[in-house]
Design an enzyme around this catalytic site. Structure first.
Site, PDB file in Angstrom:
ATOM      1  N   THR A 195       9.727  42.833   5.106  1.00 33.48           N
ATOM      2  CA  THR A 195       9.150  42.803   3.757  1.00 33.48           C
ATOM      3  C   THR A 195       9.397  41.481   3.030  1.00 33.48           C
ATOM      4  OG1 THR A 195      11.174  43.883   3.014  1.00 33.48           O
ATOM      5  CG2 THR A 195       9.249  45.297   3.367  1.00 33.48           C
ATOM      6  N   ARG A 201      22.113  28.619  15.106  1.00 25.45           N
ATOM      7  CA  ARG A 201      21.404  27.378  15.459  1.00 25.45           C
ATOM      8  C   ARG A 201      22.271  26.349  16.164  1.00 25.45           C
ATOM      9  NH1 ARG A 201      18.490  26.764   9.712  1.00 25.45           N
ATOM     10  NH2 ARG A 201      16.874  28.340  10.020  1.00 25.45           N
ATOM     11  N   CYS A 225      13.224  24.954   8.396  1.00 24.11           N
ATOM     12  CA  CYS A 225      11.829  24.571   8.160  1.00 24.11           C
ATOM     13  C   CYS A 225      11.635  23.049   7.972  1.00 24.11           C
ATOM     14  CB  CYS A 225      11.276  25.319   6.950  1.00 24.11           C
ATOM     15  SG  CYS A 225      12.480  25.545   5.625  1.00 24.11           S
ATOM     16  N   LYS A 241      21.871  20.375   7.763  1.00 22.09           N
ATOM     17  CA  LYS A 241      21.062  21.043   8.802  1.00 22.09           C
ATOM     18  C   LYS A 241      20.076  20.043   9.391  1.00 22.09           C
ATOM     19  CE  LYS A 241      20.968  25.712   6.792  1.00 22.09           C
ATOM     20  NZ  LYS A 241      20.157  26.608   5.930  1.00 22.09           N
ATOM     21  N   ARG A 254      14.183  20.489  -4.282  1.00 22.75           N
ATOM     22  CA  ARG A 254      13.268  21.601  -4.569  1.00 22.75           C
ATOM     23  C   ARG A 254      12.308  21.161  -5.662  1.00 22.75           C
ATOM     24  NH1 ARG A 254      13.122  25.738  -1.384  1.00 22.75           N
ATOM     25  NH2 ARG A 254      15.350  26.029  -1.617  1.00 22.75           N
ATOM     26  N   HIS A 257       6.218  22.389   2.477  1.00 28.58           N
ATOM     27  CA  HIS A 257       7.196  21.338   2.202  1.00 28.58           C
ATOM     28  C   HIS A 257       6.559  19.974   2.509  1.00 28.58           C
ATOM     29  CE1 HIS A 257      10.096  24.446   1.847  1.00 28.58           C
ATOM     30  NE2 HIS A 257      10.810  24.267   2.942  1.00 28.58           N
TER      31      HIS A 257
HETATM   32  O1  25A Z   1      20.946  33.340   5.381  1.00 32.25           O
HETATM   33  P1  25A Z   1      19.791  32.402   5.503  1.00 32.25           P
HETATM   34  O2  25A Z   1      19.528  32.006   6.930  1.00 32.25           O
HETATM   35  O3  25A Z   1      19.925  31.206   4.616  1.00 32.25           O
HETATM   36  O4  25A Z   1      18.492  33.216   4.989  1.00 32.25           O
HETATM   37  C1  25A Z   1      18.385  33.709   3.653  1.00 32.25           C
HETATM   38  C2  25A Z   1      16.977  34.117   3.281  1.00 32.25           C
HETATM   39  O5  25A Z   1      16.106  33.032   3.521  1.00 32.25           O
HETATM   40  C3  25A Z   1      14.848  33.533   3.925  1.00 32.25           C
HETATM   41  C4  25A Z   1      14.881  35.037   3.974  1.00 32.25           C
HETATM   42  O6  25A Z   1      14.379  35.581   2.717  1.00 32.25           O
HETATM   43  C5  25A Z   1      16.373  35.282   4.062  1.00 32.25           C
HETATM   44  O7  25A Z   1      16.718  36.518   3.471  1.00 32.25           O
HETATM   45  N1  25A Z   1      14.615  32.892   5.181  1.00 32.25           N
HETATM   46  C6  25A Z   1      15.227  33.041   6.367  1.00 32.25           C
HETATM   47  N2  25A Z   1      14.765  32.187   7.276  1.00 32.25           N
HETATM   48  C7  25A Z   1      13.832  31.460   6.634  1.00 32.25           C
HETATM   49  C8  25A Z   1      12.986  30.392   7.013  1.00 32.25           C
HETATM   50  N3  25A Z   1      13.003  29.870   8.248  1.00 32.25           N
HETATM   51  C9  25A Z   1      13.731  31.922   5.315  1.00 32.25           C
HETATM   52  N4  25A Z   1      12.884  31.412   4.435  1.00 32.25           N
HETATM   53  C10 25A Z   1      12.097  30.401   4.844  1.00 32.25           C
HETATM   54  N5  25A Z   1      12.138  29.890   6.078  1.00 32.25           N
HETATM   55  P2  25A Z   1      13.063  36.487   2.600  1.00 32.25           P
HETATM   56  O8  25A Z   1      12.866  36.883   1.195  1.00 32.25           O
HETATM   57  O9  25A Z   1      11.946  35.866   3.317  1.00 32.25           O
HETATM   58  O10 25A Z   1      13.418  37.786   3.418  1.00 32.25           O
HETATM   59  C11 25A Z   1      14.353  38.708   3.069  1.00 32.25           C
HETATM   60  C12 25A Z   1      14.089  39.886   4.068  1.00 32.25           C
HETATM   61  O11 25A Z   1      15.333  40.313   4.598  1.00 32.25           O
HETATM   62  C13 25A Z   1      15.464  41.717   4.349  1.00 32.25           C
HETATM   63  N6  25A Z   1      16.834  42.117   4.159  1.00 32.25           N
HETATM   64  C14 25A Z   1      17.704  41.676   3.241  1.00 32.25           C
HETATM   65  N7  25A Z   1      18.878  42.332   3.351  1.00 32.25           N
HETATM   66  C15 25A Z   1      18.744  43.209   4.364  1.00 32.25           C
HETATM   67  C16 25A Z   1      17.432  43.073   4.880  1.00 32.25           C
HETATM   68  N8  25A Z   1      17.008  43.836   5.885  1.00 32.25           N
HETATM   69  C17 25A Z   1      17.869  44.724   6.428  1.00 32.25           C
HETATM   70  N9  25A Z   1      19.106  44.895   5.986  1.00 32.25           N
HETATM   71  C18 25A Z   1      19.590  44.173   4.961  1.00 32.25           C
HETATM   72  N10 25A Z   1      20.839  44.378   4.511  1.00 32.25           N
HETATM   73  C19 25A Z   1      14.677  41.948   3.089  1.00 32.25           C
HETATM   74  O12 25A Z   1      14.285  43.282   2.992  1.00 32.25           O
HETATM   75  C20 25A Z   1      13.475  41.035   3.309  1.00 32.25           C
HETATM   76  O13 25A Z   1      12.548  41.666   4.135  1.00 32.25           O
HETATM   77  P3  25A Z   1      14.635  44.092   1.640  1.00 32.25           P
HETATM   78  O14 25A Z   1      14.203  45.508   1.926  1.00 32.25           O
HETATM   79  O15 25A Z   1      16.052  43.873   1.248  1.00 32.25           O
HETATM   80  O16 25A Z   1      13.797  43.434   0.521  1.00 32.25           O
HETATM   81  C21 25A Z   1      12.599  44.000   0.104  1.00 32.25           C
HETATM   82  C22 25A Z   1      12.222  43.333  -1.191  1.00 32.25           C
HETATM   83  O17 25A Z   1      13.333  43.354  -2.107  1.00 32.25           O
HETATM   84  C23 25A Z   1      13.535  42.094  -2.720  1.00 32.25           C
HETATM   85  N11 25A Z   1      14.995  41.855  -2.751  1.00 32.25           N
HETATM   86  C24 25A Z   1      15.705  41.139  -1.901  1.00 32.25           C
HETATM   87  N12 25A Z   1      16.991  41.127  -2.266  1.00 32.25           N
HETATM   88  C25 25A Z   1      17.084  41.852  -3.375  1.00 32.25           C
HETATM   89  C26 25A Z   1      15.811  42.339  -3.707  1.00 32.25           C
HETATM   90  N13 25A Z   1      15.589  43.125  -4.757  1.00 32.25           N
HETATM   91  C27 25A Z   1      16.625  43.445  -5.535  1.00 32.25           C
HETATM   92  N14 25A Z   1      17.877  43.007  -5.282  1.00 32.25           N
HETATM   93  C28 25A Z   1      18.157  42.237  -4.238  1.00 32.25           C
HETATM   94  N15 25A Z   1      19.407  41.818  -3.994  1.00 32.25           N
HETATM   95  C29 25A Z   1      12.831  41.081  -1.837  1.00 32.25           C
HETATM   96  O18 25A Z   1      12.113  40.202  -2.683  1.00 32.25           O
HETATM   97  C30 25A Z   1      11.896  41.878  -0.968  1.00 32.25           C
HETATM   98  O19 25A Z   1      10.570  41.675  -1.383  1.00 32.25           O
HETATM   99  O1  L14 Z   2      17.834  27.266   7.017  1.00 31.85           O
HETATM  100  O2  L14 Z   2      13.497  25.977   1.475  1.00 31.85           O
HETATM  101  O3  L14 Z   2      16.016  28.348   7.446  1.00 31.85           O
HETATM  102  O4  L14 Z   2      15.144  27.230   0.778  1.00 31.85           O
HETATM  103  C1  L14 Z   2      15.079  28.249   5.048  1.00 31.85           C
HETATM  104  C2  L14 Z   2      14.586  28.075   3.663  1.00 31.85           C
HETATM  105  C3  L14 Z   2      17.151  26.990   4.402  1.00 31.85           C
HETATM  106  C4  L14 Z   2      16.584  26.825   3.013  1.00 31.85           C
HETATM  107  C5  L14 Z   2      16.843  27.898   6.651  1.00 31.85           C
HETATM  108  C6  L14 Z   2      14.536  26.652   1.670  1.00 31.85           C
HETATM  109  C7  L14 Z   2      16.567  28.134   5.178  1.00 31.85           C
HETATM  110  C8  L14 Z   2      15.091  26.789   3.052  1.00 31.85           C
END
Ligand code: 25A
Ligand code: L14
Length: 338
Positions: free
Chosen positions: A12, A100, A131, A215, A237, A244
C-alpha cells in the site's frame, strides 16, 4: 512458460503501488499475487489486472508457497521478514537499505551489473540500490567503461515521493495552505518543504554527511565494482512530487568529448539523451515522471579541468529508482535462475 507466486511487502506504500502496476504492465509471469502490509491497511484492496485483491497483514508465515518476495516496507521490516521468507523458499528482492552493503548480498542495477545476480544464492536476497544511486550509475557506467571515472561530484534535487505517501500529502497540503494564506503544518520533514529546498535527506552521520549522501558514495563503488572511484555528494529535497534530478560532474582518466559522451549514452539501453539547448530541450522531472528511462542532458565539458564532464540526469524515483529496477531484477532471476 513457468509462473511464480509473488508477494509484495509494503503493497500500500508509494513504491509497493508502483510495483503492482509494473508487474501488470510488463506482464511478469505471476501465478498468484499476494499483497502484504501492516494492520493499518487491513480491509483495503488493490487492483491488479482488473481484479481487486485484498491486502493481508504481514506475518511470519506469509511466505509459504511464495517464490519471489518484493520488499518495500522499510529496513526494519526487511531485516526481520526477509530471512523468514528465504527460509520458506522465497527469493527476496529488497528495496530497503537493510542488506545493500552486506558482502554476501548482491546490489544490482540490471543495465550495470546483471552478472552479480548469480550471487543471490548465498543468502537468497538481492538488494535494490538507493534511487539516487541507481540513476547516477546508469549514466556513469558506459563512461567508466570507456575512459575510467576517477572522481564524481554530485548534487541531487530529490522528489518528496521518495519519502512515501505521507510526504506527497505534506507537499500538497503545505502548498495549498500557503496559497490560501493559512499556516502550513510541518510533520514529515524537519522544515517546510513547500517553496523551499532542504539540504538534508535522511539523518546526519558523524562525518557531517547525511546517510543518503553516504549511500551514494558506498553503493556506487559496490555496483561499479571499483573502490577507486571517488564520490562526493550533496543530497537536497526539493518541492517536486515525482522524479529525482541530479547535477553530476565527473573527472575521467582519459579525455572524452561532450559529443562522444552524447553518442555513447544515446546507444545505451535504459538511457535517453535529451540535449538540445538551442531549442531549450533538456530532461525535466515533470517529463520523466511515469517513464522508465533515465534521461540525460546538459552534457558539456568541464572547462576548469583537463578531463571533465558535466551532465544533468533525471529519472522517476519510484520507477527506475525503486519498483521498476526491482521487477527488472526479478525478470532476470526467473529467466536465468529459477
Ligand atoms: O527504512 P528505509 O529503507 O529507509 O525505508 C523507509 C520507507 O521508504 C520507502 C517506503 O515507504 C519505506 O516505508 N521506501 C523504501 N524503499 C524505497 C525506495 N527505493 C522507498 N521509497 C522510495 N524508493 P512507502 O510509503 O513507500 O511504503 C510504506 C509501506 O510499508 C508498509 N509497512 C509499514 N510498516 C509495516 C508495513 N508493512 C507491514 N508491516 C509493517 N509493520 C506500509 O503499509 C506501506 O505499504 P501500511 O499498511 O503501514 O501503510 C498503509 C498506509 O498508511 C500510511 N502510514 C504509514 N505509516 C503510518 C501511516 N499512517 C499512520 N501512521 C503511520 N505511522 C501510509 O501512507 C500508507 O499509505
Ligand atoms: O535508501 O528520496 O531507498 O527519501 C529511498 C527514498 C532513501 C531516501 C532508500 C528519498 C531511500 C529516498
Amino acid at each position: 512458460m513457468k509462473f511464480f507466486n509473488v508477494a509484495v511487502v509494503g503493497a500500500t506504500g508509494a513504491v509497493g503501488n508502483e510495483m503492482i502496476k509494473i508487474l501488470e504492465e510488463r506482464d511478469f509471469p505471476v501465478a498468484k499475487l499476494r499483497l502484504l502490509a501492516s494492520e493499518r491497511s487491513l480491509g483495503k484492496t488493490l487492483e491488479y489486472k482488473g481484479r481487486h485483491l485484498p491486502v493481508e497483514v504481514l506475518k511470519e508465515d506469509s511466505f509459504t508457497d511464495v517464490q519471489i518476495g518484493l520488499f518495500s516496507a522499510g529496513g526494519g521490516i526487511s531485516e526481520k521478514y526477509a530471512p523468514l521468507a528465504v527460509q520458506a523458499g522465497c527469493v527476496v528482492v529488497d528495496n530497503t537499505s537493510a542488506f545493500r552493503m552486506a558482502p554476501d548480498v548482491p546490489l544490482v542495477v540490471p543495465e550495470v551489473n546483471p552478472e552479480a545476480i548469480a550471487q543471490y544464492k548465498r543468502r537468497g536476497i538481492i538488494a535494490n540500490p538507493n534511487c539516487s544511486t541507481i540513476q547516477m550509475v546508469a549514466a556513469l557506467k558506459p563512461i567508466h567503461d570507456a575512459v575510467r571515472i576517477k572522481r564524481v561530484v554530485v548534487s541531487t534535487y530529490q522528489a518528496v515521493s521518495g519519502t512515501g505517501k505521507k510526504a506527497i500529502e505534506e507537499l500538497s497540503e503545505q502548498t495549498r495552505a500557503l496559497l490560501g494564506m493559512r499556516e502550513p503544518v510541518v510533520k514529515v520533514y524537519p522544515h517546510r518543504i513547500a517553496f523551499n529546498c532542504l539540504p538534508q535527506i535522511d539523518i546526519f552521520l558523524d562525518n557531517g554527511y547525511t546517510r543518503e549522501e553516504m549511500k551514494m558514495v558506498n553503493e556506487t563503488k559496490k555496483i561499479m565494482n571499483d573502490d577507486a572511484i571517488a564520490v562526493t555528494a550533496t543530497t537536497v529535497r526539493v518541492p517536486v512530487f515525482y522524479a529525482h534530478s541530479e547535477s553530476i560532474n565527473i573527472e575521467t582518466e582519459k579525455k572524452i568529448t561532450a559529443d562522444e559522451v552524447r553518442e555513447l549514452l544515446a546507444k545505451t539501453p535504459g538511457l535517453k539523451v535529451i540535449d538540445d539547448p538551442k531549442n531549450l530541450r533538456y530532461p525535466l522531472a515533470i517529463d520523466a515522471a511515469g517513464r522508465d528511462e533515465t534521461f540525460v542532458g546538459r552534457i558539456r565539458e568541464d572547462e576548469s579541468i583537463a578531463n571533465g564532464i558535466n551532465m544533468w540526469v533525471v529519472s522517476d524515483n519510484l520507477r527506475k529508482g525503486a519498483a521498476l529496477n526491482a521487477v527488472q531484477i526479478a525478470e532476470i532471476l526467473v529467466r536465468d535462475y529459477l
